[in-house]
Design a protein around this motif. Sequence first.
Motif, PDB file in Angstrom:
ATOM      1  N   GLN A 199     -18.965 -35.685  67.291  1.00 21.89           N
ATOM      2  CA  GLN A 199     -19.244 -36.839  66.430  1.00 21.89           C
ATOM      3  C   GLN A 199     -17.957 -37.365  65.784  1.00 21.89           C
ATOM      4  O   GLN A 199     -17.747 -38.582  65.696  1.00 21.89           O
ATOM      5  N   LYS A 200     -17.112 -36.433  65.318  1.00 15.58           N
ATOM      6  CA  LYS A 200     -15.840 -36.850  64.716  1.00 15.58           C
ATOM      7  C   LYS A 200     -14.966 -37.575  65.743  1.00 15.58           C
ATOM      8  O   LYS A 200     -14.281 -38.546  65.423  1.00 15.58           O
ATOM      9  N   GLU A 217     -20.582 -31.347  65.992  1.00 14.53           N
ATOM     10  CA  GLU A 217     -19.915 -32.049  64.885  1.00 14.53           C
ATOM     11  C   GLU A 217     -18.537 -32.547  65.318  1.00 14.53           C
ATOM     12  O   GLU A 217     -18.116 -33.649  64.970  1.00 14.53           O
ATOM     13  N   ASP A 260     -27.564 -32.101  60.719  1.00 11.38           N
ATOM     14  CA  ASP A 260     -26.969 -31.685  59.442  1.00 11.38           C
ATOM     15  C   ASP A 260     -27.997 -31.110  58.471  1.00 11.38           C
ATOM     16  O   ASP A 260     -27.626 -30.552  57.425  1.00 11.38           O
ATOM     17  N   ARG A 315     -21.110 -26.668  65.455  1.00 12.54           N
ATOM     18  CA  ARG A 315     -19.704 -27.002  65.207  1.00 12.54           C
ATOM     19  C   ARG A 315     -19.156 -27.906  66.301  1.00 12.54           C
ATOM     20  O   ARG A 315     -18.438 -28.873  66.034  1.00 12.54           O
TER      21      ARG A 315
END
Length: 291
Positions: A260-261, A257, A228, A254
């Motif tokens: 991770q979500k 990320e 990040d 992207r």
Amino acid sequence: FTLGTEKPELIAQKAMAYAKDHGNDIVILDTAGRLQIDDQLMDELVRIKQAVEVDETLLVVDAMAGQEAVNVAKTFNEKVGISGVILTKTDGDTRGGAALSVLAVTGMPIYFQGTGEKLEDLEPFYPARMANRILGMGDVLSLIEKAQSVQNDKEAEAAAKRLMENKFDMNDLLAQFQQIKKMGGAASLLAMMPGGSQIDADSLDDKALPRIEAIIYSMTPAERAKPDIINPKRKRRIAAGSGTSVEDVNKLLRQFEAMQKMMKKVKRNPKAFMRGLGSMGGRGGFKGFGR
């Protein structure tokens, strides 16, 4: 051992003598290969078997050759006589269906199967596993064995713990991609998964892996640990260092990320996680980096 352009039967005789003199207890006579039936090659093989005593005569069959592989196997067995078969390219689109036909026309056992181009890709042939693969039921046991061969239990446990605790970073992602490469690539793994035959293998772009690796290697240790912090200036530097574009760097960030979500979801609701995983697969995963 080779003698260049000497007659094959003479090479075989001298190879056996050489092995005996040097204490070699196993000799493999690797003869010229053909995809089609060749009378000259057949005659060579017959002369070799007359010149030296052999314990096993193994025919290597290309699983992708289809009916021609069956014809070759039948003719070889009738004219030369074989004792077993090695089936190669079983990781291809045919899923090894030639195994059934070759067995039917020769009546000889299949000893080994090849799932790639390296020595470690040659593995024992298990009829039940091949039957499952042909039926589209996957080959989970082979998948587990491949995973165990490239990653020990402690490494796997540590990676899983970091994943579940949402501490998974770019270093972990890089390690996972390297494991996939060792296991034969994404398409090879897909063939072993139950229902994998229903997924388009082209959506798992193996050409993407080297480009993703190059992007991650171009990051600093701090950037890998905390992606990040990667701002536009850093993205330009990473793209230049990896021979990729800023768009490629953005795409990887992207998707990382999104991973991770997804890991956060699995801790809260495993069912929601599985739905998200399915939709991510439908979007192509890490497809799009290959050129």
